[in-house]
Motif scaffolding. Structure first.
Motif, PDB file in Angstrom:
ATOM      1  N   MET A  40       0.763  -1.223   0.063  1.00  0.00           N
ATOM      2  CA  MET A  40       0.009  -0.062   0.043  1.00  0.00           C
ATOM      3  C   MET A  40       0.855   1.181   0.167  1.00  0.00           C
ATOM      4  O   MET A  40       0.483   2.227  -0.755  1.00  0.00           O
ATOM      5  CB  MET A  40      -0.918   0.028   1.219  1.00  0.00           C
ATOM      6  CG  MET A  40      -2.082  -1.081   1.237  1.00  0.00           C
ATOM      7  SD  MET A  40      -3.251  -0.995   2.520  1.00  0.00           S
ATOM      8  CE  MET A  40      -2.384  -1.617   3.887  1.00  0.00           C
ATOM      9  N   SER A  41       1.740   1.132   0.839  1.00  0.00           N
ATOM     10  CA  SER A  41       2.861   2.662   0.824  1.00  0.00           C
ATOM     11  C   SER A  41       3.407   2.730  -0.512  1.00  0.00           C
ATOM     12  O   SER A  41       3.656   4.089  -1.040  1.00  0.00           O
ATOM     13  CB  SER A  41       3.926   2.051   1.923  1.00  0.00           C
ATOM     14  OG  SER A  41       4.642   3.294   2.101  1.00  0.00           O
ATOM     15  N   MET A  42       4.025   1.677  -1.207  1.00  0.00           N
ATOM     16  CA  MET A  42       4.533   1.763  -2.386  1.00  0.00           C
ATOM     17  C   MET A  42       3.704   2.149  -3.631  1.00  0.00           C
ATOM     18  O   MET A  42       4.002   3.036  -4.506  1.00  0.00           O
ATOM     19  CB  MET A  42       5.366   0.544  -3.068  1.00  0.00           C
ATOM     20  CG  MET A  42       6.859   0.157  -2.047  1.00  0.00           C
ATOM     21  SD  MET A  42       7.925   1.532  -1.931  1.00  0.00           S
ATOM     22  CE  MET A  42       7.426   2.215  -0.263  1.00  0.00           C
ATOM     23  N   ALA A  43       2.401   1.632  -3.443  1.00  0.00           N
ATOM     24  CA  ALA A  43       1.513   2.178  -4.220  1.00  0.00           C
ATOM     25  C   ALA A  43       1.039   3.643  -4.102  1.00  0.00           C
ATOM     26  O   ALA A  43       1.035   4.579  -5.210  1.00  0.00           O
ATOM     27  CB  ALA A  43       0.112   1.592  -4.095  1.00  0.00           C
ATOM     28  N   GLY A  44       1.136   4.188  -3.076  1.00  0.00           N
ATOM     29  CA  GLY A  44       0.968   5.660  -2.887  1.00  0.00           C
ATOM     30  C   GLY A  44       2.096   6.226  -3.243  1.00  0.00           C
ATOM     31  O   GLY A  44       2.217   7.360  -3.703  1.00  0.00           O
ATOM     32  N   VAL A  45       3.347   5.864  -3.242  1.00  0.00           N
ATOM     33  CA  VAL A  45       4.638   6.379  -3.586  1.00  0.00           C
ATOM     34  C   VAL A  45       4.673   6.807  -5.009  1.00  0.00           C
ATOM     35  O   VAL A  45       4.599   7.756  -5.571  1.00  0.00           O
ATOM     36  CB  VAL A  45       5.966   5.729  -3.246  1.00  0.00           C
ATOM     37  CG1 VAL A  45       7.029   6.387  -3.969  1.00  0.00           C
ATOM     38  CG2 VAL A  45       6.193   5.967  -1.715  1.00  0.00           C
ATOM     39  N   VAL A  46       4.186   5.504  -5.859  1.00  0.00           N
ATOM     40  CA  VAL A  46       3.959   5.684  -7.412  1.00  0.00           C
ATOM     41  C   VAL A  46       2.926   6.845  -7.891  1.00  0.00           C
ATOM     42  O   VAL A  46       3.444   7.626  -8.664  1.00  0.00           O
ATOM     43  CB  VAL A  46       3.883   4.257  -7.933  1.00  0.00           C
ATOM     44  CG1 VAL A  46       3.269   4.588  -9.241  1.00  0.00           C
ATOM     45  CG2 VAL A  46       4.952   3.484  -7.795  1.00  0.00           C
ATOM     46  N   ASN A  47       1.704   6.838  -6.867  1.00  0.00           N
ATOM     47  CA  ASN A  47       0.959   7.811  -7.126  1.00  0.00           C
ATOM     48  C   ASN A  47       1.226   9.184  -7.090  1.00  0.00           C
ATOM     49  O   ASN A  47       0.924  10.041  -7.906  1.00  0.00           O
ATOM     50  CB  ASN A  47      -0.570   7.333  -6.249  1.00  0.00           C
ATOM     51  CG  ASN A  47      -1.183   6.168  -6.961  1.00  0.00           C
ATOM     52  OD1 ASN A  47      -1.553   6.134  -8.055  1.00  0.00           O
ATOM     53  ND2 ASN A  47      -1.758   5.407  -5.703  1.00  0.00           N
ATOM     54  N   PRO A  58      -3.795  -0.632  -4.592  1.00  0.00           N
ATOM     55  CA  PRO A  58      -2.781  -1.588  -4.363  1.00  0.00           C
ATOM     56  C   PRO A  58      -2.713  -2.611  -5.273  1.00  0.00           C
ATOM     57  O   PRO A  58      -1.709  -3.201  -5.873  1.00  0.00           O
ATOM     58  CB  PRO A  58      -3.000  -1.894  -2.928  1.00  0.00           C
ATOM     59  CG  PRO A  58      -3.557  -0.629  -2.225  1.00  0.00           C
ATOM     60  CD  PRO A  58      -4.617  -0.219  -3.276  1.00  0.00           C
ATOM     61  N   ALA A  59      -3.990  -3.255  -5.713  1.00  0.00           N
ATOM     62  CA  ALA A  59      -4.384  -4.406  -6.412  1.00  0.00           C
ATOM     63  C   ALA A  59      -4.057  -3.948  -7.637  1.00  0.00           C
ATOM     64  O   ALA A  59      -3.333  -4.774  -8.356  1.00  0.00           O
ATOM     65  CB  ALA A  59      -5.671  -4.870  -6.388  1.00  0.00           C
ATOM     66  N   GLU A  60      -4.245  -2.797  -8.262  1.00  0.00           N
ATOM     67  CA  GLU A  60      -3.818  -2.284  -9.571  1.00  0.00           C
ATOM     68  C   GLU A  60      -2.274  -2.091  -9.710  1.00  0.00           C
ATOM     69  O   GLU A  60      -1.785  -2.488 -10.707  1.00  0.00           O
ATOM     70  CB  GLU A  60      -4.718  -1.148  -9.876  1.00  0.00           C
ATOM     71  CG  GLU A  60      -6.111  -1.279 -10.249  1.00  0.00           C
ATOM     72  CD  GLU A  60      -6.696  -0.123 -10.358  1.00  0.00           C
ATOM     73  OE1 GLU A  60      -8.047   0.087 -10.837  1.00  0.00           O
ATOM     74  OE2 GLU A  60      -6.221   0.959  -9.570  1.00  0.00           O
ATOM     75  N   PHE A  61      -1.742  -1.774  -8.545  1.00  0.00           N
ATOM     76  CA  PHE A  61      -0.230  -1.424  -8.578  1.00  0.00           C
ATOM     77  C   PHE A  61       0.428  -2.783  -8.884  1.00  0.00           C
ATOM     78  O   PHE A  61       1.414  -2.922  -9.505  1.00  0.00           O
ATOM     79  CB  PHE A  61       0.108  -1.018  -7.314  1.00  0.00           C
ATOM     80  CG  PHE A  61       1.472  -0.710  -7.059  1.00  0.00           C
ATOM     81  CD1 PHE A  61       2.416  -0.108  -7.852  1.00  0.00           C
ATOM     82  CD2 PHE A  61       2.031  -1.373  -5.883  1.00  0.00           C
ATOM     83  CE1 PHE A  61       3.856  -0.084  -7.599  1.00  0.00           C
ATOM     84  CE2 PHE A  61       3.609  -1.455  -5.568  1.00  0.00           C
ATOM     85  CZ  PHE A  61       4.208  -0.875  -6.416  1.00  0.00           C
TER      86      PHE A  61
END
Length: 387
Positions: A40-47, A58-61
């Motif tokens: 979840m944290s890394m999905a947030g970083v990419v966003n 997170p699932a799409e990431f």
């Protein structure tokens, strides 16, 4: 001339780092409770790093990690080889991550990074940090001779039995220079056997009946024979004639004085792999008449120095092995090199050589083959002079 964009380079490295951290977390989600928070944290970083796209769940990431990174952030990775890297293949980290991706990973959350302690060191620490941590043990109390002996030992003996390694250290007059760890489970066949890569001597990865070196450019790809031919010891078949002759199987020992161990992945990728190229160059030219060769001079100010005293000629080189020229340029700009000549392994090719030369016009950029040609040329001049 190629234009170096520092902000774009940092954005690229951060997205790559988040993708690899998230990908690793996905592979250990069933045994590591902190993995879901990391995803979840890394999905947030990419966003946050790439707001041009629709916000990824997170699932799409995770799903995006099964496609080349260039699809995740097209304009960020445009024209860079890292854009071709796919993080996950069949739910596991791809070979590209082990070979090239981890060399560009950087720390994303400097304060209170929850990944420390369970993510592998290369997933949250820059390459230089991993190297410095390993080099601390190699450098402590070292002079030129002992430093060279310790560093060379790590490159030449990255795996083996604990007793074997201790005996070899005693012969070299040194203590073990770095920490050795138990053989990872994915390096063992049938719970009992392992094979060392013919080029780097680190345990090869086992996937069913496939056995291969994690570093793709060593071209060590094999298949286990369906039936052992002698003594129950499994044998390997080469994928094709370009692959090195297969090594013999070694028995893994889990305990006792000959417990099987190897250097940590980060030490292998950042010290052993480039060290193989450095030692190969050193061995090729060491002892040649009229030529002086020094390996890791000044406790590694740079990698190699060649000199022909009669000509007053010297060549100091720093060998670098990174997939992306822009990533390498970023690192060199942040930490300038003592040597003015950057040397790339031949497998990086003339394309990366030309690109890096444009990005770093203050340096001379060569392939290993260029170094060999230049040394041969200077030795020919020296020999003519002595006639």
């Amino acid at each position: 001339m190629a234009v170096y964009d520092a902000a774009l380079g940092q954005q690229r490295m951060k997205i790559l780092s988040a993708a690899i951290r998230g990908g690793y977390a996905w592979t250990v989600r069933h045994r590591e409770p902190r993995a879901w928070r990391e995803i979840m944290s890394m999905a947030g970083v990419v966003n946050a790093l790439y707001p041009q796209q629709e916000v990824l769940t997170p699932a799409e990431f995770v799903r995006s990690l099964s496609y080349p990174l260039g699809k995740l952030a097209p304009d960020v990775f445009d024209g860079d080889p890292l854009g071709q890297l796919t993080v996950l293949e069949w739910g596991e980290l791809s070979d590209d991550v082990w070979s090239d991706g981890c060399t560009s990973v950087m720390e994303l959350l400097q304060k209170g990074d929850r990944g420390r302690g369970w993510l592998p060191s290369w997933a949250w620490m820059r390459q230089e940090g991993v190297e410095n941590e390993a080099f601390a043990g190699i450098r402590v109390g070292a002079n030129e001779h002992s430093y060279r002996a310790r560093r060379r030992f790590v490159v030449e003996y990255p795996a083996g039995g604990t007793g074997e390694i201790l005996d070899l250290c005693a012969e070299a007059g040194i203590d073990p220079p770095v920490q050795y760890v138990d053989l990872p489970a994915d390096r063992v066949y049938g719970g009992r056997w392992w094979w060392a890569c013919p080029k780097c001597r680190w345990p090869m990865r086992v996937d069913g009946h496939r056995v291969r070196c994690t570093y793709l450019y060593h071209q060590a790809h094999y298949t286990v024979r369906s039936e052992p031919l002698t003594g129950g010891r499994p044998q390997l078949l080469r994928r094709d004639s370009q692959v090195p002759r297969p090594p013999g199987a070694r028995e893994r020992r889990k305990q006792g004085p000959e417990r099987t161990v190897c250097v940590d992945f980060a030490v292998w990728r950042f010290i052993v792999v480039p060290g193989v190229e450095e030692l190969s160059l050193y061995r090729r030219w060491h002892g040649k008449p009229l030529l002086d060769v020094t390996l890791w001079p000044g406790l590694d100010i740079y990698d190699l120095e060649f000199a022909v005293e009669s000509l007053g000629w010297t060549l100091s080189i720093d060998l670098k092995d990174v997939a992306s020229a822009t990533t390498l340029a970023e690192k060199v700009r942040q930490k300038p090199l003592a040597a003015n000549t950057i040397v790339l392994p031949d497998h990086r090719g003339p394309g990366q050589k030309a690109e890096l030369q444009k990005l770093l016009p203050g340096y001379t950029v060569w392939l290993v083959e260029d170094v060999n040609k230049e040394i041969s040329k200077q030795l020919t001049r020296a020999k003519r002079q002595t006639k």
